[in-house]
Design an enzyme around this catalytic site. Structure first.
Site, PDB file in Angstrom:
ATOM      1  N   THR A   1       0.842  -1.202   0.000  1.00  0.00           N
ATOM      2  CA  THR A   1       0.000   0.000   0.000  1.00  0.00           C
ATOM      3  C   THR A   1       0.876   1.251   0.000  1.00  0.00           C
ATOM      4  O   THR A   1       0.579   2.230  -0.700  1.00  0.00           O
ATOM      5  CB  THR A   1      -0.918  -0.030   1.243  1.00  0.00           C
ATOM      6  OG1 THR A   1      -1.687  -1.229   1.179  1.00  0.00           O
ATOM      7  CG2 THR A   1      -1.846   1.166   1.298  1.00  0.00           C
TER       8      THR A   1
ATOM      9  N   ILE B   1      -0.507  -8.274  10.473  1.00  0.00           N
ATOM     10  CA  ILE B   1      -0.314  -9.180  11.605  1.00  0.00           C
ATOM     11  C   ILE B   1       1.114  -9.721  11.617  1.00  0.00           C
ATOM     12  O   ILE B   1       1.604 -10.172  12.632  1.00  0.00           O
ATOM     13  CB  ILE B   1      -1.319 -10.359  11.605  1.00  0.00           C
ATOM     14  CG1 ILE B   1      -1.147 -11.254  10.384  1.00  0.00           C
ATOM     15  CG2 ILE B   1      -2.736  -9.864  11.747  1.00  0.00           C
ATOM     16  CD1 ILE B   1      -1.826 -12.611  10.547  1.00  0.00           C
ATOM     17  N   ASP B   2       1.797  -9.679  10.457  1.00  0.00           N
ATOM     18  CA  ASP B   2       3.138 -10.283  10.375  1.00  0.00           C
ATOM     19  C   ASP B   2       4.221  -9.458  11.064  1.00  0.00           C
ATOM     20  O   ASP B   2       5.315  -9.974  11.313  1.00  0.00           O
ATOM     21  CB  ASP B   2       3.535 -10.486   8.906  1.00  0.00           C
ATOM     22  CG  ASP B   2       2.726 -11.573   8.231  1.00  0.00           C
ATOM     23  OD1 ASP B   2       1.978 -12.271   8.940  1.00  0.00           O
ATOM     24  OD2 ASP B   2       2.837 -11.717   7.009  1.00  0.00           O
TER      25      ASP B   2
ATOM     26  N   HIS C   1      -6.222 -17.743   8.624  1.00  0.00           N
ATOM     27  CA  HIS C   1      -6.932 -16.468   8.752  1.00  0.00           C
ATOM     28  C   HIS C   1      -7.620 -16.276  10.095  1.00  0.00           C
ATOM     29  O   HIS C   1      -8.101 -15.170  10.384  1.00  0.00           O
ATOM     30  CB  HIS C   1      -7.927 -16.318   7.599  1.00  0.00           C
ATOM     31  CG  HIS C   1      -7.232 -16.175   6.276  1.00  0.00           C
ATOM     32  ND1 HIS C   1      -6.737 -17.252   5.591  1.00  0.00           N
ATOM     33  CD2 HIS C   1      -6.887 -15.084   5.563  1.00  0.00           C
ATOM     34  CE1 HIS C   1      -6.138 -16.832   4.478  1.00  0.00           C
ATOM     35  NE2 HIS C   1      -6.222 -15.523   4.445  1.00  0.00           N
TER      36      HIS C   1
ATOM     37  N   GLY D   1       2.925 -16.082   8.376  1.00  0.00           N
ATOM     38  CA  GLY D   1       4.293 -15.560   8.409  1.00  0.00           C
ATOM     39  C   GLY D   1       5.013 -16.079   7.184  1.00  0.00           C
ATOM     40  O   GLY D   1       5.673 -17.104   7.218  1.00  0.00           O
TER      41      GLY D   1
ATOM     42  N   GLU E   1       4.323 -20.340   8.386  1.00  0.00           N
ATOM     43  CA  GLU E   1       3.985 -20.954   7.080  1.00  0.00           C
ATOM     44  C   GLU E   1       5.167 -20.925   6.100  1.00  0.00           C
ATOM     45  O   GLU E   1       5.260 -21.771   5.211  1.00  0.00           O
ATOM     46  CB  GLU E   1       2.773 -20.255   6.455  1.00  0.00           C
ATOM     47  CG  GLU E   1       3.029 -18.790   6.157  1.00  0.00           C
ATOM     48  CD  GLU E   1       1.839 -18.035   5.594  1.00  0.00           C
ATOM     49  OE1 GLU E   1       0.818 -18.645   5.256  1.00  0.00           O
ATOM     50  OE2 GLU E   1       1.950 -16.799   5.503  1.00  0.00           O
TER      51      GLU E   1
HETATM   52  O1  F6P Z   1      -0.803 -10.187   5.917  1.00  0.00           O
HETATM   53  C1  F6P Z   1       0.196 -11.069   5.491  1.00  0.00           C
HETATM   54  C2  F6P Z   1      -0.285 -12.462   5.621  1.00  0.00           C
HETATM   55  O2  F6P Z   1      -0.779 -12.582   6.898  1.00  0.00           O
HETATM   56  C3  F6P Z   1       0.781 -13.518   5.318  1.00  0.00           C
HETATM   57  O3  F6P Z   1       1.432 -14.028   6.443  1.00  0.00           O
HETATM   58  C4  F6P Z   1       0.000 -14.552   4.576  1.00  0.00           C
HETATM   59  O4  F6P Z   1       0.818 -15.302   3.714  1.00  0.00           O
HETATM   60  C5  F6P Z   1      -0.983 -13.726   3.844  1.00  0.00           C
HETATM   61  O5  F6P Z   1      -1.328 -12.684   4.715  1.00  0.00           O
HETATM   62  C6  F6P Z   1      -2.195 -14.446   3.363  1.00  0.00           C
HETATM   63  O6  F6P Z   1      -3.111 -13.511   2.899  1.00  0.00           O
HETATM   64  P1  F6P Z   1      -4.308 -13.806   1.894  1.00  0.00           P
HETATM   65  O7  F6P Z   1      -4.718 -15.226   2.081  1.00  0.00           O
HETATM   66  O8  F6P Z   1      -5.358 -12.844   2.308  1.00  0.00           O
HETATM   67  O9  F6P Z   1      -3.785 -13.532   0.534  1.00  0.00           O
END
Ligand code: F6P
Length: 371
Positions: free
Chosen positions: A123, A144-145, A289, A188, A239
């Site tokens: 952004t 959140i990361d 999520h 992450g 992850e």
């Molecule tokens: O905001 C980053 C994050 O939390 C990453 O850790 C993760 O890979 C990603 O969002 C997943 O986001 P989405 O599924 O919304 O694309």
């Protein structure tokens, strides 16, 4: 760069959502109204700016939203105005156009001379052409990361850590009951802050993060030791964690998304490998999520409100091209270009890594326990 006080500002939330976005929208709106400035909410991030989807924000719109998860404005992570997907050609390939001029025209039509953009590094990067066009832009970092360069903390992070910690506490009792290995996978992608913090708070026996590739042999040895000592063991895995010389586990590839590679599945891969190597029954759970949704913790409500308050203060001071940040525990701001293309990763010698080792937590290596 200083410029005159705006009469009307636009506010948008971009990228993946996180707890605390509404707290920022609330304080920015309330303080702007108090200063005689009108606020237009822009729907679905920069997509709403391209498409001209604006919504006036008044007292009623922000009443009671402090503890709401998500964002009342909606978000999008596929809407870079400089590289905007306008359709597909006959081969199915996306066609991109620069829609910044058209955004600027929409802003002139709406009399918007300043933007508060709440989002991550993507952004902040999308905001660049608007800064260059003379728009007053203030960024508020979220994720959140907790991996945005320039600020030592982002709101949403501590809520994610709290949820992951509760999950670790819960899986421990079921792991104990069955004498099992339980692998908890948290978000992450490149940064392991959530796994590190939650792993310490939830007493994970091993923490595996992208910054510190693991040896499966070391992981399996640690599992065997812990199960021999305590009867079960719990691991917290980001992850994006991967073995030495290996790659992260990819859930799917989506070429239409700016984050075209979606990670996920390392927890189940590890559980399988651990069970094969040790013969101990292993299970995994993916929090995904769950870490991003729902109400922000008190700490995140306060941090998000403080960030939004500081952002409005910068605008009222005529500042532009700044991103609100916390540095050395103090609220401040940095150049909005600072986070572009960068990520704040966990240094393998970070104090909290050493702290975790102090309580015998493993990091997928064969380091001796203790400091
Ligand atoms: O905001 C980053 C994050 O939390 C990453 O850790 C993760 O890979 C990603 O969002 C997943 O986001 P989405 O599924 O919304 O694309």
């Amino acid at each position: 760069m200083a410029s005159s006080r705006p009469k009307r500002i636009g506010v948008l939330t971009g990228g993946g959502d996180c707890p605390g976005l509404n707290a920022v929208i609330r304080v920015v709106t309330l303080e702007a109204i108090a200063a005689g400035i009108e606020v237009l909410g822009i729907e679905d991030g920069f997509e709403g700016l391209v498409e001209g989807r604006f919504r006036p924000l008044g007292l009623r719109d922000v009443r009671g939203i402090l503890d709401d998860g998500g964002t009342i404005l909606g978000s999008s992570n596929r809407s870079n105005p400089s590289h905007y997907c306008v359709g597909h050609d006959s081969n199915g390939d996306a066609i991109y156009e620069n829609r910044v001029p058209n955004c600027l025209q929409r802003m002139r039509d709406q009399d918007i001379s300043a933007l508060v953009v709440i989002g991550g590094d993507g952004t902040m990067t999308c905001a660049q052409p608007f800064v260059e066009a003379g728009i007053n832009v203030i960024g508020v970092p979220k994720t959140i990361d907790n991996d945005i360069e320039g600020t030592e903390i982002t709101f949403g992070f501590l809520t994610a850590v709290q949820i992951a910690t509760e999950a670790l506490d819960r899986v421990r009792t079921t792991a104990d009951s069955h004498g099992r290995v339980l692998v908890v996978e948290v978000m992450g992608r490149n940064a392991g802050w959530i796994a590190l913090y939650a792993g310490i708070a939830g007493a994970a026996d091993q923490i595996l993060i992208p910054e510190m590739p693991y040896s499966i042999e070391a992981v399996a040895e640690h599992v065997q030791q812990r199960v021999a000592e305590r009867g079960s063991t719990v691991l917290c895995v980001a992850e994006g964690a991967c073995p030495i010389g290996g790659e992260p586990v990819i859930k799917l590839v989506d070429p239409t998304s700016p984050d075209s590679i979606r990670l996920g599945g390392i927890g189940s891969v590890l559980a399988h490998e651990i069970e094969s190597a040790t013969g101990i029954e292993s299970r995994s759970v993916v929090l995904g999520h769950l870490l991003r949704g729902g109400s922000p913790t008190a700490a995140d409500r306060i941090l998000a409100t403080h960030f939004g308050h500081h952002a409005l203060g910068l605008l009222l001071d005529g500042q532009s091209s700044r991103m609100v940040a916390r540095v050395d525990g103090m609220m401040t701001s940095v150049d909005i270009r600072l986070p572009a293309g960068k990520q704040r990763l966990v240094p393998p010698d970070h104090n909290l890594v050493r702290t975790a080792r102090g309580v015998w937590t493993g990091f997928g290596d064969r380091r001796e326990k203790g400091r």
